[in-house]
Write a protein that holds these residues in place. Structure first.
Motif, mmCIF file in Angstrom:
data_model
loop_
_atom_site.group_PDB
_atom_site.id
_atom_site.type_symbol
_atom_site.label_atom_id
_atom_site.label_comp_id
_atom_site.label_asym_id
_atom_site.label_seq_id
_atom_site.Cartn_x
_atom_site.Cartn_y
_atom_site.Cartn_z
ATOM 1 N N TRP A 85 -0.119 5.823 -7.908
ATOM 2 C CA TRP A 85 -0.842 7.237 -6.993
ATOM 3 C C TRP A 85 0.053 8.386 -8.447
ATOM 4 C CZ3 TRP A 85 -0.590 11.906 -5.512
ATOM 5 C CH2 TRP A 85 -1.623 12.396 -5.508
ATOM 6 N N ARG A 113 8.297 11.210 -9.657
ATOM 7 C CA ARG A 113 7.969 10.706 -8.579
ATOM 8 C C ARG A 113 9.835 10.458 -8.718
ATOM 9 N NH1 ARG A 113 8.547 4.349 -10.171
ATOM 10 N NH2 ARG A 113 8.484 4.562 -11.970
ATOM 11 N N ASP A 120 -10.222 0.686 -7.566
ATOM 12 C CA ASP A 120 -9.445 1.217 -7.298
ATOM 13 C C ASP A 120 -7.313 1.102 -7.923
ATOM 14 O OD1 ASP A 120 -7.881 3.656 -6.823
ATOM 15 O OD2 ASP A 120 -8.882 2.804 -4.755
ATOM 16 N N TYR A 121 -6.924 1.773 -7.514
ATOM 17 C CA TYR A 121 -5.682 1.271 -8.177
ATOM 18 C C TYR A 121 -4.292 0.578 -7.564
ATOM 19 C CZ TYR A 121 -3.839 4.538 -5.556
ATOM 20 O OH TYR A 121 -2.984 5.565 -4.004
ATOM 21 N N GLN A 122 -5.531 -0.191 -6.349
ATOM 22 C CA GLN A 122 -4.857 -0.675 -4.797
ATOM 23 C C GLN A 122 -4.836 -2.145 -5.598
ATOM 24 O OE1 GLN A 122 -6.902 1.712 -3.707
ATOM 25 N NE2 GLN A 122 -5.090 3.109 -2.390
ATOM 26 N N PHE A 179 -0.542 7.604 -12.389
ATOM 27 C CA PHE A 179 -1.820 7.732 -12.382
ATOM 28 C C PHE A 179 -2.139 9.202 -12.337
ATOM 29 C CE2 PHE A 179 -3.216 3.190 -12.133
ATOM 30 C CZ PHE A 179 -2.762 2.914 -13.174
ATOM 31 N N HIS A 180 -1.919 10.247 -11.461
ATOM 32 C CA HIS A 180 -2.389 11.634 -11.448
ATOM 33 C C HIS A 180 -0.546 12.591 -11.927
ATOM 34 C CE1 HIS A 180 -3.963 9.533 -8.685
ATOM 35 N NE2 HIS A 180 -5.589 10.340 -8.553
ATOM 36 N N TYR A 219 1.204 -1.128 0.147
ATOM 37 C CA TYR A 219 0.091 0.105 -0.190
ATOM 38 C C TYR A 219 1.312 1.191 -0.111
ATOM 39 C CZ TYR A 219 -3.594 3.033 1.385
ATOM 40 O OH TYR A 219 -4.736 4.539 1.091
ATOM 41 N N ASN A 220 1.609 1.801 0.972
ATOM 42 C CA ASN A 220 2.680 2.881 1.100
ATOM 43 C C ASN A 220 3.866 2.771 -0.100
ATOM 44 O OD1 ASN A 220 0.624 3.585 3.304
ATOM 45 N ND2 ASN A 220 2.462 2.770 4.694
ATOM 46 N N SER A 226 1.186 1.022 -4.057
ATOM 47 C CA SER A 226 0.168 1.662 -4.421
ATOM 48 C C SER A 226 0.702 3.196 -4.443
ATOM 49 C CB SER A 226 -0.877 1.429 -3.560
ATOM 50 O OG SER A 226 -0.789 -0.255 -4.188
ATOM 51 N N ASN A 227 1.634 3.671 -2.953
ATOM 52 C CA ASN A 227 1.152 4.722 -3.315
ATOM 53 C C ASN A 227 1.992 5.877 -3.620
ATOM 54 O OD1 ASN A 227 -1.265 4.700 -2.053
ATOM 55 N ND2 ASN A 227 -0.858 5.087 -0.309
ATOM 56 N N SER A 228 3.973 5.239 -3.862
ATOM 57 C CA SER A 228 4.956 6.083 -4.125
ATOM 58 C C SER A 228 5.057 5.964 -6.006
ATOM 59 C CB SER A 228 5.625 5.174 -3.729
ATOM 60 O OG SER A 228 6.282 5.489 -2.160
#
Length: 73
Positions: free
Chosen positions: A21, A29, A69-71, A24-25, A12-13, A16-18
């Protein structure tokens, strides 16, 4: 689906988030060391497999399942 703290951190952290996310936005990074990236990717795949297995165990024949969701890509 129960996850360990390590799975949450890496799946997740981490991935997915690093990784996802920012992609996709349309955000830049940070550079991620290849060993960390590989660990995150493996955790992401394993966790997604756990969710898929849990979902399929509960789904009835011809059930439509929407993953939103992307997760859980």
């Amino acid at each position: 689906v129960w996850l360990t703290q390590r799975q949450i951190k890496d799946y997740y952290n981490g991935y997915s988030n690093s990784v996802l996310w920012p992609i996709f936005h349309s955000l830049s990074r940070r550079t991620i060391p290849s060993s960390e990236y590989a660990r995150w990717w493996q955790a992401y795949k394993r966790v997604n497999e756990k969710f898929a297995e849990a979902t399929l165990n509960r789904a009835e024949t011809k059930t439509r399942i929407w993953i939103h969701d992307y997760q859980l890509l």
